[in-house]
Design an enzyme around this catalytic site. Structure first.
Site, mmCIF file in Angstrom:
data_model
loop_
_atom_site.group_PDB
_atom_site.id
_atom_site.type_symbol
_atom_site.label_atom_id
_atom_site.label_comp_id
_atom_site.label_asym_id
_atom_site.label_seq_id
_atom_site.Cartn_x
_atom_site.Cartn_y
_atom_site.Cartn_z
ATOM 1 N N GLY A 172 -23.389 3.604 4.475
ATOM 2 C CA GLY A 172 -22.635 4.063 3.311
ATOM 3 C C GLY A 172 -23.226 3.510 2.032
ATOM 4 C CE LYS B 175 -4.551 0.596 0.583
ATOM 5 N NZ LYS B 175 -5.645 -0.307 0.167
ATOM 6 N N GLY C 274 -22.395 4.246 -1.090
ATOM 7 C CA GLY C 274 -21.486 4.664 -2.165
ATOM 8 C C GLY C 274 -21.390 3.569 -3.209
ATOM 9 C CG ASN C 275 -18.312 3.824 -6.126
ATOM 10 O OD1 ASN C 275 -19.167 4.351 -6.822
ATOM 11 N ND2 ASN C 275 -17.126 4.361 -5.918
ATOM 12 C CB VAL C 276 -18.941 -1.214 -1.924
ATOM 13 C CG1 VAL C 276 -19.230 -2.633 -1.442
ATOM 14 C CG2 VAL C 276 -17.568 -1.136 -2.556
HETATM 15 P P1 NAD Z 1 -17.416 5.328 -1.643
HETATM 16 O O1 NAD Z 1 -16.622 6.513 -1.287
HETATM 17 O O2 NAD Z 1 -17.949 5.151 -3.023
HETATM 18 O O3 NAD Z 1 -18.670 5.179 -0.655
HETATM 19 C C1 NAD Z 1 -18.623 5.421 0.699
HETATM 20 C C2 NAD Z 1 -19.942 6.080 1.068
HETATM 21 O O4 NAD Z 1 -19.993 6.196 2.492
HETATM 22 C C3 NAD Z 1 -20.109 7.494 0.493
HETATM 23 O O5 NAD Z 1 -21.358 7.586 -0.160
HETATM 24 C C4 NAD Z 1 -20.033 8.390 1.731
HETATM 25 O O6 NAD Z 1 -20.851 9.549 1.604
HETATM 26 C C5 NAD Z 1 -20.541 7.468 2.806
HETATM 27 N N1 NAD Z 1 -20.124 7.774 4.172
HETATM 28 C C6 NAD Z 1 -18.939 8.257 4.616
HETATM 29 N N2 NAD Z 1 -18.953 8.361 5.951
HETATM 30 C C7 NAD Z 1 -20.166 7.931 6.362
HETATM 31 C C8 NAD Z 1 -20.775 7.794 7.620
HETATM 32 N N3 NAD Z 1 -20.140 8.132 8.746
HETATM 33 N N4 NAD Z 1 -22.033 7.314 7.679
HETATM 34 C C9 NAD Z 1 -22.699 6.968 6.552
HETATM 35 N N5 NAD Z 1 -22.161 7.089 5.318
HETATM 36 C C10 NAD Z 1 -20.912 7.565 5.232
HETATM 37 O O7 NAD Z 1 -16.486 4.058 -1.236
HETATM 38 P P2 NAD Z 1 -16.653 2.569 -1.713
HETATM 39 O O8 NAD Z 1 -15.780 2.335 -2.874
HETATM 40 O O9 NAD Z 1 -18.091 2.219 -1.787
HETATM 41 O O10 NAD Z 1 -15.984 1.782 -0.487
HETATM 42 C C11 NAD Z 1 -16.670 1.615 0.743
HETATM 43 C C12 NAD Z 1 -15.754 0.919 1.745
HETATM 44 O O11 NAD Z 1 -15.383 -0.359 1.240
HETATM 45 C C13 NAD Z 1 -14.438 1.655 2.031
HETATM 46 O O12 NAD Z 1 -14.101 1.453 3.382
HETATM 47 C C14 NAD Z 1 -13.448 0.959 1.139
HETATM 48 O O13 NAD Z 1 -12.128 1.033 1.654
HETATM 49 C C15 NAD Z 1 -13.959 -0.456 1.202
HETATM 50 N N6 NAD Z 1 -13.579 -1.249 0.022
HETATM 51 C C16 NAD Z 1 -13.969 -0.856 -1.225
HETATM 52 C C17 NAD Z 1 -13.615 -1.611 -2.330
HETATM 53 C C18 NAD Z 1 -14.073 -1.224 -3.721
HETATM 54 O O14 NAD Z 1 -13.984 -2.060 -4.642
HETATM 55 N N7 NAD Z 1 -14.574 -0.033 -3.936
HETATM 56 C C19 NAD Z 1 -12.850 -2.787 -2.164
HETATM 57 C C20 NAD Z 1 -12.484 -3.183 -0.872
HETATM 58 C C21 NAD Z 1 -12.848 -2.398 0.210
#
Ligand code: NAD
Length: 336
Positions: free
Chosen positions: A171, A79, A173-175
């Protein structure tokens, strides 16, 4: 964080990078390359000190080693973190300066997208580094798919199924949104919260989730809590107040510290560790760099087998699932 103690940890290499002219201060942590080159995202974030940046890079790199090992991938854990606010004016110059340090490692570290960086940033880094990942789009669908498979296994361990289960997602977001879609499609009742009200509205309109207050989401009266926002959100207070009997989500390092895995176990909360459940994104990235997209969905679905094995070993030995998963990962690395 998975491991709180930084002393006595075996890291192959930690590179502290500095380029005062570009304004670069960054760290590249290569934890272990026994199984293959280390892969992990480039995180851009303003830390309160360089020590915090180093600590974050180390924790995240170590988790990547275990994630790759348990996902059966020929990759190690790495990382890098750039200690700067992602909104900085000379972003590109900083990324290029960081890329030159990555290039000097001769392929031992393969960078990808992480918090604060984008696919475009990786394209820029790729002009200076032989192998970069995250060029074929967003892997979050695959991450969500693995999380949903892990939720299914946890429900199965409680003699339940997704159909009719109540799931609270922190959350959207994407996931989180992908997971919400899949769960709702399989008959679950989905609850959700996001600091961004637009994200919540979108999920309510599209899949009729029930919106929940930000402070309430982890403590909701549901079967499953799925943290899909930031790390460190599960602490003593949350565990004491949780009404769900299952904790499975995507958020990396969701436990505020490692001893909490035991508290979950003592409270009878079934937990699939984040570095197991969220490996779908890494599987997608590996398929990209090794050009083997065929069969990817099946490999992501196989996360279910690993999760089932971990939960059954944890139950039969009264050990917390994080310790079981870590021991299995270390055995894979050391057995190589
Ligand atoms: P993202 O930024 O697309 O989504 C995160 C969402 O959480 C956002 O919509 C944000 O507004 C919201 N958020 C932030 N703080 C918050 C809170 N306190 N309460 C409620 N909502 C809140 O990120 P993502 O890509 O969806 O990833 C989500 C998590 O999964 C992260 O921790 C990331 O490290 C982990 N992750 C993601 C992937 C991937 O493929 N994207 C892979 C492994 C791990």
């Amino acid at each position: 964080d998975i491991i709180d103690d930084f002393s006595n940890r075996d890291f192959e290499q930690i590179v502290l990078c500095r380029d005062p002219e570009a304004g670069l201060e960054s760290v590249i942590a290569v934890h272990d390359t026994t199984l293959g080159p280390s892969l992990g995202g480039v995180r851009m974030r303003a830390y309160s000190s360089q020590a915090d940046a180093v600590a974050d890079a180390m924790n995240l790199a170590q988790a990547m080693t275990y994630k790759a090992a348990l996902a059966g991938l020929p990759l190690g854990g790495g990382k890098s973190v750039i200690n700067v606010d992602p909104r900085v004016a000379n972003r590109d110059e900083i990324l290029v300066a960081h890329a030159k340090y990555i290039a000097a490692l001769g392929g031992r570290y393969i960078p990808g997208v992480d918090m604060g960086t984008s696919v475009r940033d990786l394209e820029l880094i790729g002009r200076h580094v032989d192998v970069v990942s995250s060029q074929r789009g967003d892997p979050s669908y695959f991450t969500a798919r693995g999380v949903v498979r892990s939720i299914e296994v946890a429900l199965e361990a409680c003699d339940r199924s997704v159909d009719g289960a109540r799931v609270a997602i922190q959350g959207l977001g994407n996931v989180g949104l992908h997971a919400a879609r899949m769960l709702a499609g399989a008959g679950a009742q989905v609850f959700g919260a996001d600091i961004d009200p637009q994200r919540v509205r979108g999920a309510v309109d599209e899949i009729s989730i029930t919106a929940v207050d930000l402070d309430e989401i982890l403590l909701s009266d549901v079967d499953v809590v799925a943290p899909c926002a930031g790390g460190g959100v599960i602490d003593e207070r949350v565990i004491a107040g949780m009404r769900a009997s299952i904790l499975v989500g995507a958020a990396n390092n969701m436990l505020a510290h490692s001893a909490l895995a035991r508290d979950l176990c003592d409270r009878g909360i079934v937990h699939v560790p984040d570095f197991v459940a969220n490996a779908g994104g890494l599987l997608a990235v590996e398929a990209e760099i090794h050009d083997r997209e065929q069969g990817l969905e099946g490999r992501v679905d196989a996360i279910a087998d690993t999760a089932r094995d971990i939960l059954s070993r944890a139950a039969s030995t009264d050990t917390d699932s994080v310790s079981v998963a870590l021991a299995m990962a270390i055995e894979i690395v050391e057995g190589k």
